[in-house]
Enzyme design. Sequence first.
Site, PDB file in Angstrom:
ATOM      1  N   ASP A   8      22.012  17.636  27.153  1.00 24.73           N
ATOM      2  CA  ASP A   8      21.704  16.180  26.304  1.00 24.73           C
ATOM      3  C   ASP A   8      20.930  14.676  25.642  1.00 24.73           C
ATOM      4  O   ASP A   8      19.557  15.902  25.694  1.00 24.73           O
ATOM      5  CB  ASP A   8      21.144  15.891  28.406  1.00 24.73           C
ATOM      6  CG  ASP A   8      21.074  14.559  28.701  1.00 24.73           C
ATOM      7  OD1 ASP A   8      21.881  13.311  27.761  1.00 24.73           O
ATOM      8  OD2 ASP A   8      20.073  14.194  29.185  1.00 24.73           O
ATOM      9  N   ASP A 103      26.466  11.150  24.230  1.00 20.71           N
ATOM     10  CA  ASP A 103      25.574  12.374  24.109  1.00 20.71           C
ATOM     11  C   ASP A 103      25.743  13.209  24.503  1.00 20.71           C
ATOM     12  O   ASP A 103      23.942  14.081  25.081  1.00 20.71           O
ATOM     13  CB  ASP A 103      24.237  10.675  24.301  1.00 20.71           C
ATOM     14  CG  ASP A 103      24.268  10.710  25.890  1.00 20.71           C
ATOM     15  OD1 ASP A 103      25.134  10.701  26.607  1.00 20.71           O
ATOM     16  OD2 ASP A 103      22.835  10.148  26.196  1.00 20.71           O
ATOM     17  N   GLU A 104      26.711  13.525  25.552  1.00 21.70           N
ATOM     18  CA  GLU A 104      26.492  15.007  26.452  1.00 21.70           C
ATOM     19  C   GLU A 104      27.562  15.918  26.016  1.00 21.70           C
ATOM     20  O   GLU A 104      29.092  15.361  25.921  1.00 21.70           O
ATOM     21  CB  GLU A 104      26.243  14.158  27.851  1.00 21.70           C
ATOM     22  CG  GLU A 104      25.426  13.715  28.148  1.00 21.70           C
ATOM     23  CD  GLU A 104      25.910  13.252  29.885  1.00 21.70           C
ATOM     24  OE1 GLU A 104      25.122  13.128  30.771  1.00 21.70           O
ATOM     25  OE2 GLU A 104      27.029  13.560  30.372  1.00 21.70           O
TER      26      GLU A 104
HETATM   27 MG    MG Z   1      21.518  11.226  27.276  1.00 19.27          MG
END
Ligand code: MG
Length: 435
Positions: A8, A103-104
Amino acid sequence: MLRSLFVDFNSYFASVEQQLNPALRGRPVGVVPVMADTSCCIAASYEAKVLGIGTGTGVAEAKRLCPDIAIVLADHAKYVEVHHRAVAVVDSIAPVRQVLSIDEMECELTGRWQHRARAVALAERIKTELLTHVGECMRTSVGIAPNTLLAKLASNMQKPNGLTVIELHELPARLYELPPKAISGIGPRMVQRLARCGIHTMAELYAAPRELLRTAWGGVAGAEMYDKLRGQWYGPREKVAKSLGHSHVLPPDLRHPAGAFAVLNRLTQKAAMRLRKQNVYATSMSVHVRCRRGRAGHTGDERAAQVGETQDTAFLLHTLEQLWHSGLHLLPQPVMVGVQLHGLIEAGQHTGDLFGFDEATADAQAVTAPAGSLSARTAQGMAPLRDRRKLLATIDTLNGKHGKNTVYFASAQAGLDHAPMRIAFNRIPDLESER
Ligand SMILES: [Mg+2]
């Protein structure tokens, strides 16, 4: 057994801005969808977060908390480009099993990589390679655990630049300090439902029998959660997302009912185009409006309707119009709107138009739906479906070639004369990427 490694990025949008513009590094940065003091941050750099500024903080408030904060206009294209580079870097070290958001991402650990020391070494390598090949500002928090749910939770336990391992034997005591809402999938509504079942803490969540969770979730998802909390391995989501949709924070000059409706209209067209691109059909549609919390106490509302099996823009726009006029149009001071299409089914399972104007019958102009029903009303005045299909395909081609909003339906925009479309859609990123 450790099977999931979850990556993350910390303060992703703000980190990309700092990476691309060295003048922003080490400074509080707020990323906004629109340049206005009435707008709010959709991301904040770590330097801003320690000052109490985060996603949802108003620009005016952020400037009060930190007078020299750098307010930066979001640039979605940049974030997507960096995302693809980041996925490629991680994938070169450990195969990426699924990308969960901009973003993961998650890697599945196999064989000897399932042992703690090896898994940790792998995580450290991923972190270093991202800093080297994507950028020194691109810090990540990594979680390692027996399954995706727990690995995601672990990745959130230490920020920024974290690396957290949760092993099976540490469950559940290791998590007792966290609230149930720390778990992905337990949102504000679920928190309320759990409270009604007497579950307020993580310890109570773990102590609850499977049947109680089934009740709380209203179905099999509760039983699945029971197993996931205990570290049971589960596969990635089905290939076809069960729903798709878009939401937008309204720019200040569109924060009135007509403006909100105009944006919903565009979001519906965009969602319909995605249905056709993925070649899936929606079976229901929901629309939500969130309002500025005022003295009137309105926080927003949502409406939903069945739409048969459709990927037809015109039909979805008519449905939108009906949902809108069923009360949403009366909500004061809308600040955010969204459209979701649910119950998606793949083209192979599409059973033809349930309302009776699929190709076979469309040209006969025989609308078989009962008079007065949604479908009968919306079918009035529409071109036969075969013609509309051709039209839609043409629109998709033009928009694909020349940009997203080259051609769009203006049909449902009656009454919007006083709300011209001033919004530049391709410059405002979807909030869905923030999830
Ligand atoms: Mg994040």
